[in-house]
Design a protein around this motif. Structure first.
Motif, PDB file in Angstrom:
ATOM      1  N   VAL A   1       0.871  -1.174   0.000  1.00 10.60           N
ATOM      2  CA  VAL A   1       0.000   0.000   0.000  1.00 10.60           C
ATOM      3  C   VAL A   1       0.912   1.230   0.000  1.00 10.60           C
ATOM      4  O   VAL A   1       1.705   1.437   0.921  1.00 10.60           O
ATOM      5  CB  VAL A   1      -0.928   0.022   1.229  1.00 10.60           C
TER       6      VAL A   1
ATOM      7  N   VAL B   1       1.274   5.373  -0.431  1.00  9.89           N
ATOM      8  CA  VAL B   1       0.766   6.743  -0.518  1.00  9.89           C
ATOM      9  C   VAL B   1       1.810   7.561  -1.273  1.00  9.89           C
ATOM     10  O   VAL B   1       3.002   7.481  -0.987  1.00  9.89           O
ATOM     11  CB  VAL B   1       0.539   7.351   0.883  1.00  9.89           C
TER      12      VAL B   1
ATOM     13  N   MET C   1      -1.389   7.931   5.950  1.00 11.11           N
ATOM     14  CA  MET C   1      -0.716   6.632   6.132  1.00 11.11           C
ATOM     15  C   MET C   1      -1.473   5.781   7.154  1.00 11.11           C
ATOM     16  O   MET C   1      -1.707   4.579   6.945  1.00 11.11           O
ATOM     17  CB  MET C   1       0.717   6.855   6.606  1.00 11.11           C
TER      18      MET C   1
ATOM     19  N   HIS D   1      -4.961   4.442   5.901  1.00 10.83           N
ATOM     20  CA  HIS D   1      -4.902   3.322   4.954  1.00 10.83           C
ATOM     21  C   HIS D   1      -3.934   2.225   5.387  1.00 10.83           C
ATOM     22  O   HIS D   1      -3.750   1.252   4.641  1.00 10.83           O
ATOM     23  CB  HIS D   1      -4.504   3.846   3.564  1.00 10.83           C
TER      24      HIS D   1
ATOM     25  N   ALA E   1      -0.782   2.245   5.416  1.00 12.58           N
ATOM     26  CA  ALA E   1       0.107   2.168   4.255  1.00 12.58           C
ATOM     27  C   ALA E   1       1.493   1.644   4.634  1.00 12.58           C
ATOM     28  O   ALA E   1       1.968   1.830   5.755  1.00 12.58           O
ATOM     29  CB  ALA E   1       0.229   3.542   3.605  1.00 12.58           C
TER      30      ALA E   1
END
Length: 462
Positions: free
Chosen positions: A20, A22, A115, A118, A120
């Motif tokens: 994931v 960003v 962050m 999600h 991330a």
């Protein structure tokens, strides 16, 4: 070139499939090239991509248009968009920070929120080789820590994962060319042209000279950055290994070191010892703390002065007292006292001492915790007090008098104790006794018929 660089970076740093990611995107050519190149390979690597944009609200409608531009690009490319508008000018008023530092703080705070939202793995940023050169040169000019001289890291911890900068070996024109090839028309920030900012002055006046000398200088700087970082991390590892021999006491935001052990450490590790201590006692290293402060600490520790104080930003006090040096935010509030002694009894002092005074007691022999004198030799009342400027005492077994300050120095009493240590005098200000330190000439051989005063320390929690 851009795609090859990105894929080489992902392989070098083991950026795994299904990560994931960003991506911080301003709308300029650097970040747009980063966003487009990641989106181009997201299916191949099974990446989940989130584009994050911050409007700092510096340029009114123009910066709002930047936000709309990035948002629309994400919609056209089927990429998740996260946008934020932050009143950085208000933050500047609250903190007093420069506009660039304030914008950076707000921007990274926003990135941290995205962050976490999600969960991330990475925050990808579009810094390129010219940004790296500017950063290294700026830090060399203004001063930084040893690890700071390495510039921006290609990969470092942040929020729920790590920051990655895949383009630090590329030049800006590489990214601009990529945008042209992909029919991307990036936004322009006019503030990048203003020499009012230090970074821009390096960019406009220093970098052209460097690239005239070597068109691929960014690769040399990035090689230096990696080597500096590797060396520094190894030296810090060595430093952490010897810290247990240097630190005598470690509390929350307070550290005491053994100066003798510290000076046995190689000078390169001494600097890093101080850096680690400062990083520990400060919750966040203040902007006002410079390499000059660190150098001052080292110079004083290596000097022949055995007692000194040094004030650092945000109230940190560094105090050396002989073989100890303390880094602390605790300011000593001296407890001042003057107690008249008119009769026998136990007198409790505000600093933890308890002093017992007895009359006509001839059974006690002089000991370290007891002082005995003749009633006829002193004038009443006796006084128990702190030291004063100019205090002198006539010492037992010596002719003349000596400054109390010099006595404390000779006895290597800690600086932090001197101002509250009890001094016992008579009403004429003759110093009779400094408990556990020195006795005066008033303690002598007595005849059997003399009335005596016995002064004894019965407790000391100082």
């Amino acid at each position: 070139m851009v795609m090859n660089q990105l894929k080489d970076f992902l392989k070098q740093y083991n950026i795994g499939a299904k990560s994931v990611i960003v991506i911080g995107v301003s709308g300029g050519p650097d970040s747009m090239a980063l966003a487009h190149s990641f989106v181009s390979i997201k299916e191949e690597y099974e990446f989940k991509i989130i584009i994050a944009h911050v409007d700092h609200m510096f340029r009114g409608q123009e910066s709002l248009d930047d936000l709309e531009y990035v948002k629309n690009w994400c919609h056209l490319n089927n990429v998740h968009f996260e946008g934020g508008r932050i009143n950085v000018n208000k933050y500047i008023e609250e903190t007093g920070l420069s506009s660039q530092q304030a914008a950076r703080d707000c921007r990274y705070h926003f990135f941290d929120e995205i962050m976490q939202k999600h969960q991330a793995d990475y925050l990808a940023l579009g810094h390129h080789g010219e940004d790296q050169i500017e950063t290294i040169l700026m830090r060399l000019v203004r001063g930084s820590s040893s690890i700071g001289y390495a510039g921006m890291r290609e990969k470092r911890p942040f929020s729920t994962g790590e920051i990655i900068r895949p383009f630090l070996e590329l030049r800006k024109h590489d990214l601009i060319s990529y945008c042209h090839e992909k029919n991307i028309i990036p936004r322009k920030d006019p503030s990048n042209e203003k020499d009012v900012y230090t970074r821009n002055r390096f960019r406009h006046h220093v970098l052209p000279f460097i690239f005239d000398e070597n068109p691929t200088a960014q690769k040399r700087f990035q090689q230096f950055s990696r080597q500096q970082l590797d060396d520094e991390l190894y030296l810090m590892e060595l430093t952490e290994g010897i810290m247990n021999t240097v630190i005598k006491n470690k509390q929350k935001q307070a550290v005491t070191i053994d100066v003798e052990q510290f000076l046995k450490v190689p000078i390169s590790l001494q600097r890093r010892c101080i850096q680690l201590i400062l990083e520990y006692v400060y919750l966040h290293i203040p902007k006002g703390l410079t390499q000059g402060h660190l150098n001052s600490i080292l110079t004083l520790l290596q000097s022949e002065k055995t007692t000194w104080e040094l004030n650092l930003p945000e109230g940190l006090l560094v105090v050396r007292s002989y073989n100890e040096c303390v880094f602390t935010f605790e300011q000593t509030n001296v407890k001042y006292y003057t107690i008249s002694v008119n009769e026998p009894g136990i007198y409790e002092l505000p600093n933890g001492f308890s002093i017992k005074v007895e009359l006509n007691n001839q059974c006690l022999e002089p000991k370290n915790d007891t002082f005995i004198c003749s009633v006829k030799d002193v004038s009443f009342p006796l006084v128990i007090r702190n030291r004063k400027n100019g205090d002198r005492m006539s010492l037992k077994g010596m002719n003349g008098s000596k400054k109390l300050k010099d006595i404390f120095i000779d006895e290597k009493m800690k600086q932090s104790l001197r101002d509250e240590w009890p001094i016992i005098t008579d009403s004429q200000n003759n110093i009779l006794w400094v408990p556990f330190v020195k006795k005066s000439a008033f303690e002598r051989n007595f005849s059997t018929d003399e009335s005596l005063i016995a002064i004894q320390v019965v407790s000391k929690s100082f």
